[in-house]
Design a protein around this motif. Structure first.
Motif, PDB file in Angstrom:
ATOM      1  N   MET A 119       0.839  -1.262   0.093  1.00  0.00           N
ATOM      2  CA  MET A 119      -0.221  -0.087   0.067  1.00  0.00           C
ATOM      3  C   MET A 119       0.713   1.257   0.064  1.00  0.00           C
ATOM      4  SD  MET A 119      -2.791  -1.113  -0.134  1.00  0.00           S
ATOM      5  CE  MET A 119      -3.825   0.189   0.041  1.00  0.00           C
ATOM      6  N   HIS A 145      -9.503  -3.231  -2.936  1.00  0.00           N
ATOM      7  CA  HIS A 145      -9.375  -4.049  -1.767  1.00  0.00           C
ATOM      8  C   HIS A 145      -7.896  -3.894  -1.440  1.00  0.00           C
ATOM      9  CE1 HIS A 145      -9.850  -7.139   1.031  1.00  0.00           C
ATOM     10  NE2 HIS A 145     -11.120  -7.075   1.213  1.00  0.00           N
ATOM     11  N   MET A 146      -7.728  -4.032  -0.084  1.00  0.00           N
ATOM     12  CA  MET A 146      -6.299  -4.106   0.257  1.00  0.00           C
ATOM     13  C   MET A 146      -5.623  -5.333   0.129  1.00  0.00           C
ATOM     14  SD  MET A 146      -6.049  -1.317   3.743  1.00  0.00           S
ATOM     15  CE  MET A 146      -7.400  -2.005   4.509  1.00  0.00           C
ATOM     16  N   PRO A 201      -6.659  -6.798  -4.707  1.00  0.00           N
ATOM     17  CA  PRO A 201      -6.856  -5.333  -5.163  1.00  0.00           C
ATOM     18  C   PRO A 201      -7.735  -5.404  -6.629  1.00  0.00           C
ATOM     19  CG  PRO A 201      -4.784  -6.051  -4.714  1.00  0.00           C
ATOM     20  CD  PRO A 201      -5.491  -7.199  -4.557  1.00  0.00           C
ATOM     21  N   ARG A 239      -3.317  -3.231   8.647  1.00  0.00           N
ATOM     22  CA  ARG A 239      -3.683  -3.521   7.030  1.00  0.00           C
ATOM     23  C   ARG A 239      -4.400  -4.905   7.020  1.00  0.00           C
ATOM     24  NH1 ARG A 239      -2.810   1.075   8.123  1.00  0.00           N
ATOM     25  NH2 ARG A 239      -1.375   2.658   6.931  1.00  0.00           N
ATOM     26  N   ALA A 295      -7.454  -5.589   6.474  1.00  0.00           N
ATOM     27  CA  ALA A 295      -8.925  -5.613   5.598  1.00  0.00           C
ATOM     28  C   ALA A 295      -9.821  -6.190   6.662  1.00  0.00           C
ATOM     29  CB  ALA A 295      -8.628  -5.857   4.414  1.00  0.00           C
ATOM     30  N   TYR A 339      -6.798   3.740   0.186  1.00  0.00           N
ATOM     31  CA  TYR A 339      -7.097   3.012   1.524  1.00  0.00           C
ATOM     32  C   TYR A 339      -8.841   3.262   1.541  1.00  0.00           C
ATOM     33  CZ  TYR A 339      -2.478   3.893   2.853  1.00  0.00           C
ATOM     34  OH  TYR A 339      -1.014   3.776   2.696  1.00  0.00           O
TER      35      TYR A 339
END
Lengths: 236, 475
Positions: free
Chosen positions: B117, B155-156, B159, B316, B318, B339
């Motif tokens: 990220m 999406h973290m 993706p 992170r 998610a 984010y």
């Protein structure tokens, strides 16, 4: 560029200290964890029981991988024969192995006779051999029962690329290397670090390379090995 | 790319995404699947007392943040002891410039890059490309997004969740793929394309899940193995980390790693958990010969100074995205930030300012589900509420929103106005009613009625009904 440099440290750190309302402390005493549930997992298990748990969890991983992961508990006397079988299971192909005298000690010289042995002096040729290898063979340094993970601690002769590029992998897991979980591995790394030993890489591996990036469908062998077989050796 | 993913208005982004039926279905499928698996693996963690682990994780993260200066300094010293270099970057520009200059200085022609990220945040890809360097994203999703003209992640952890397999097939077809839209075949194509890139790249760039102060280790967690290949073959390697990713000890890392994969993807562990400690032994045939860590502030110190500093504990994973009822409906791109979800709602305005993201705090129903699942024990919904308070009290909210709230405040604080308002409301909403339901709204009401009907307002107010009933009425 000069090596071993730390750039912009003073302004960066002093800004943080100022925000935290003090000068940077010379020492910080870690308050410790308020409880330690991680130590209760498989507490008091014998090595044989841990091996069973490792195998059981590997079988769960096997089911989740559609058979791409496998696990067997064997004795040392059957090691050479089993390794030979596993190195032929998905067809013939080039083999790459570590430069590790334990293979000879454990009677694997004949089985690995045609294998390319990682030789650091040969430089990038090793990487090319790993790229083309159908099979890799390695030995777990620390094995985690809870997640059925094997560990590779970087060292000359092992070759990092040889652990990630072959299509299929056979990992020998000496029962004596099995600990309950990551907790005990972290304790070992902590002890090593206190002695000034920080290996360049420590890899915990518990499966084949996989991805769910396409509509959440699990696919195997995206980059690294497609198949992985653990041979848990009960008397090693 | 930076934090902001496009220049469209918030409303336009939202409208576009609400009309993307595949994307919305994908969000629902992802949430349901991951949450089911998550519940299963958390129940198997020790005696299944997740709250105890959550508390511990919050403790170790909070301790690191409270002593960030000490641990960052200790970490940097240890990276150097391990043969590496450290660059402290105050902002995205400094971080990206350092890496780009390094690439130019070393004559780097090709970079293999792993998903992270913070590298999205500092926009390193385009700076390297502008400098003539060939950049290969190697995570399957990021590879797809790169080939799709740098489509932003939604999406973290997953993706490319917003793209279906046919869209991915079409993206690959433009790059030489001639097969069908079968996930296994598509992944095999990516494997064939990328395999040789790892071993021929001059530089590897990756992020950092956790940095261990006591040893100088960078911890990386993945399923695909691409990160491990980025840390194996290239002779020059750069790890980029947000300054808050620090942990004091390996023992602390054990707690956080034990929760990360379980919360992120509902698995006990990812296939690969790697600790990188700088350069390899003298004479090694592969691994880093030169190693750099770039530690990025980029607004984090402002967060540390604020009442929002708890958000720096985030790992992170998610989990908050995966539980959020709003994210479920609107998808990641609606947040217009790399984010997204509740974490994005809290973090994005702090790092990138309210001017572009003043709508984000209202992407939350304050249900508190994100707080309940957060493995770093962050009270996310309270922080979102605090954003709303700041926006309201500092008058940063839009004129329209501010006027609306002022009006509502006047009505609710004056009984006679409230009584009058609730008395005439059924009559006022009559023009919008069809078949006994409010189907066409205006202003704020429109946002609701565009997607669903609203029940008609009762002609008798609750208070009147209650009074009547107390007196023996039969209503």
């Amino acid at each position: 560029m000069k090596q071993g440099q730390i750039l912009n440290r003073e302004s960066f750190i002093s800004n943080i200290s100022s925000i935290l309302g003090r000068e940077m402390p010379k020492e910080v005493v870690h308050p410790g964890l308020s409880s330690k549930p991680q130590l209760e997992i498989y507490k008091g298990f014998t090595q044989a029981q841990l091996a069973e748990e490792f195998h059981k969890n590997a079988q769960i991983n096997k089911a989740g991988s559609g058979g791409k992961i496998d696990s067997l508990i064997i004795e040392k006397k059957d090691l050479a024969k089993t390794v030979a079988e596993k190195l032929a299971e998905h067809g013939a192909g080039p083999i790459i192995a570590w430069n590790d005298e334990r293979f000879a000690e454990w009677g694997l010289n004949d089985v690995l006779n045609d294998a390319y042995v990682w030789t650091d002096e040969k430089g990038r040729e090793n990487v090319d051999k790993a790229l083309k290898a159908s099979y890799g063979v390695c030995i777990s340094d620390i094995s985690l029962a809870e997640t059925a993970s094997y560990t590779v601690i970087d060292k000359l002769g092992k070759g990092r690329s040889s652990n990630f590029l072959p299509l299929n992998y056979v990992c020998i897991v000496p029962q004596s290397t099995i600990v309950p979980r990551l907790t005990q591995a972290m304790q070992k790394l902590h002890e090593m670090s206190k002695e000034g030993i920080n290996p360049a890489a420590i890899n915990f591996i518990c499966g084949s390379s996989s991805s769910s990036d396409i509509e959440l469908n699990k696919v195997w062998g995206v980059h690294g090995p497609i198949r992985l077989t653990y041979l848990i050796v009960s008397d090693l | 790319m930076g934090i902001k993913i496009n220049d469209q208005s918030f409303k336009k982004n939202l409208k576009k995404n609400l009309n993307d039926d595949f994307m919305r279905a994908a969000m629902v499928k992802a949430q349901d699947l991951i949450n089911k698996n998550r519940a299963n693996v958390l129940s198997q963690l020790g005696d299944g007392n997740y709250q105890e682990w959550q508390k511990l994780s919050g403790e170790v993260r909070a301790h690191a943040i409270e002593n960030l200066d000490f641990y960052l300094n200790q970490f940097a010293e240890n990276v150097v002891k391990n043969g590496g270099n450290v660059f402290f970057a105050k902002d995205a520009k400094e971080a990206s410039q350092y890496i780009t200059n390094l690439a130019i200085e070393k004559g780097v022609k090709k970079v293999v890059k792993a998903k992270s990220m913070v590298t999205e945040e500092i926009g390193i890809n385009h700076d390297l490309i502008d400098a003539g360097v060939d950049v290969k994203e190697t995570d399957l999703a990021e590879y797809i997004l790169q080939l799709d003209d740098w489509n932003p992640p939604s999406h973290m952890v997953v993706p490319s969740l917003h793209l279906n397999k046919t869209q991915i097939r079409d993206v690959f077809a433009k790059n030489g793929y001639s097969g069908k839209d079968i996930p296994e075949d598509l992944a095999a194509f990516a494997r064939a394309q990328l395999r040789n890139e790892f071993v021929t790249a001059d530089m590897g760039i990756y992020g950092c899940n956790f940095a261990i102060a006591e040893s100088g280790a960078i911890t990386l967690i993945s399923n695909e193995g691409n990160i491990d290949l980025c840390t194996s073959a290239p002779e020059l390697q750069v790890a980029v980390m947000g300054m808050e990713r620090i942990l004091a000890t390996y023992e602390d890392a054990d707690i956080c790693i034990s929760l990360l994969a379980r919360n992120a993807v509902g698995a006990k562990n990812t296939s690969y958990t790697t600790f990188v400690n700088g350069i390899t032994e003298e004479g090694a045939a592969d691994g880093a010969k030169e190693f750099h860590v770039v530690i990025v502030d980029n607004g984090r110190s402002k967060v540390l100074k604020s009442q929002f500093k708890e958000v720096l504990q985030c790992m992170r994973c998610a989990a908050c995205l995966n539980i959020c009822p709003i994210y479920r409906q609107v998808g990641g791109h609606s947040y217009n930030s790399i984010y997204s979800g509740p974490l994005g709602v809290v973090l994005t305005p702090l790092l990138a300012g309210y001017d572009d993201f003043e709508e984000l705090p209202y992407m939350c129903s304050l249900c508190g589900a994100c707080t309940e699942v957060c493995p770093s024990n962050i009270k996310l919904h309270s922080l979102i509420h605090e954003h709303k308070r700041v926006l309201a009290e500092d008058k940063k909210a839009s004129t329209f929103w501010g006027a609306g709230m002022t009006g509502a405040g006047m009505v609710f604080s004056r009984p006679w106005m409230y009584k009058l308002g609730t008395g005439v409301a059924p009559l006022m909403t009559k023009p919008f009613m069809v078949d006994g339901k409010i189907k066409r709204g205006v202003s704020v009401l429109k946002g609701w009625t565009d997607k669903r009907d609203m029940p008609a307002l009762e002609k008798v107010r609750f208070r009147d009904w209650y009074t009547s009933r107390s007196k023996g009425g039969n209503k």
